[in-house]
Design a protein around this motif. Structure first.
Motif, PDB file in Angstrom:
ATOM      1  N   MET A  65      70.528 -10.840  31.778  1.00 47.05           N
ATOM      2  CA  MET A  65      69.210 -10.873  31.147  1.00 47.05           C
ATOM      3  C   MET A  65      69.266 -11.520  29.759  1.00 47.05           C
ATOM      4  SD  MET A  65      67.273  -9.816  33.476  1.00 47.05           S
ATOM      5  CE  MET A  65      65.766  -9.839  32.540  1.00 47.05           C
ATOM      6  N   GLY A  66      70.389 -12.195  29.440  1.00 45.24           N
ATOM      7  CA  GLY A  66      70.516 -12.880  28.164  1.00 45.24           C
ATOM      8  C   GLY A  66      70.723 -11.963  26.976  1.00 45.24           C
ATOM      9  N   GLY A  75      85.647 -12.466  23.039  1.00 42.56           N
ATOM     10  CA  GLY A  75      84.821 -12.280  21.853  1.00 42.56           C
ATOM     11  C   GLY A  75      83.378 -12.005  22.230  1.00 42.56           C
ATOM     12  N   PRO A  76      82.670 -11.304  21.365  1.00 42.27           N
ATOM     13  CA  PRO A  76      81.282 -10.918  21.666  1.00 42.27           C
ATOM     14  C   PRO A  76      80.339 -12.120  21.670  1.00 42.27           C
ATOM     15  CG  PRO A  76      81.831 -10.370  19.411  1.00 42.27           C
ATOM     16  CD  PRO A  76      83.097 -10.876  20.040  1.00 42.27           C
ATOM     17  N   THR A  77      79.282 -11.982  22.431  1.00 43.53           N
ATOM     18  CA  THR A  77      78.192 -12.955  22.391  1.00 43.53           C
ATOM     19  C   THR A  77      76.912 -12.204  22.090  1.00 43.53           C
ATOM     20  OG1 THR A  77      77.714 -12.740  24.760  1.00 43.53           O
ATOM     21  CG2 THR A  77      79.272 -14.467  24.120  1.00 43.53           C
ATOM     22  N   GLY A  78      75.982 -12.881  21.486  1.00 38.81           N
ATOM     23  CA  GLY A  78      74.708 -12.276  21.140  1.00 38.81           C
ATOM     24  C   GLY A  78      73.637 -12.578  22.167  1.00 38.81           C
ATOM     25  N   SER A  79      72.498 -12.013  21.929  1.00 40.26           N
ATOM     26  CA  SER A  79      71.344 -12.235  22.794  1.00 40.26           C
ATOM     27  C   SER A  79      70.878 -13.678  22.666  1.00 40.26           C
ATOM     28  CB  SER A  79      70.198 -11.305  22.401  1.00 40.26           C
ATOM     29  OG  SER A  79      69.005 -11.666  23.064  1.00 40.26           O
ATOM     30  N   ILE A  80      70.503 -14.265  23.802  1.00 45.69           N
ATOM     31  CA  ILE A  80      69.879 -15.594  23.773  1.00 45.69           C
ATOM     32  C   ILE A  80      68.458 -15.530  24.314  1.00 45.69           C
ATOM     33  CG2 ILE A  80      71.996 -16.952  23.744  1.00 45.69           C
ATOM     34  CD1 ILE A  80      71.554 -17.411  26.787  1.00 45.69           C
TER      35      ILE A  80
END
Length: 139
Positions: A65-66, A75-80
């Motif tokens: 769901m982004g 490594g972490p990714t953020g909301s897109i």
């Protein structure tokens, strides 16, 4: 006077409908989930991407769901989700559609710094617009 306002309102709604019909949210959804547009074209530049062993999609790193993946091994990714990308409370320089297109083209974040995602994109303008419209549907 009422007829004039109704005619103007109808005209504006027609323009909005025509403008929105330029976007294919299903194409954006396909890119987001598979890394392929609806024509079956890979939108990742496999020759220039560091992570080129497989076709990547947005959801691969940012979740179905982004929403982002804070606990990824790489490594972490953020909301897109576009609502989050364009939120001044989450980004010192909120993303606009143009800044997001720049990111897709050049890997330059909204604040002007270089990102290091390992994935380089090669999307047509239509694919970028369709993807952005899909990101706007994510709640």
């Amino acid at each position: 006077m009422k007829i004039g306002i109704l005619a103007l309102t109808g005209f504006l709604l027609t323009l909005l409908t025509l403008n929105n019909s330029d976007f294919d949210v299903k194409n954006g959804e396909s890119i987001f989930n598979t890394g392929l547009n609806l024509k079956g074209e890979v939108v990742q530049d496999m020759d220039k991407s560091d992570m080129s062993g497989m076709v990547h999609s947005c959801s691969h790193c940012h979740g179905d769901m982004g929403e982002g993946k804070p606990n990824r091994k790489m490594g972490p990714t953020g909301s897109i989700k576009f609502k989050d990308l364009s939120d001044a409370g989450l980004h010192s320089v909120p993303y606009t559609e143009d800044l997001l297109k720049r990111f897709l083209d050049e890997e330059i974040m909204s604040d002007g710094t270089k990102a290091k995602t390992g994935v380089i994109w090669k999307m047509s303008d239509k694919d970028k617009n369709d993807l952005i419209e899909y990101l706007k549907t994510l709640k």
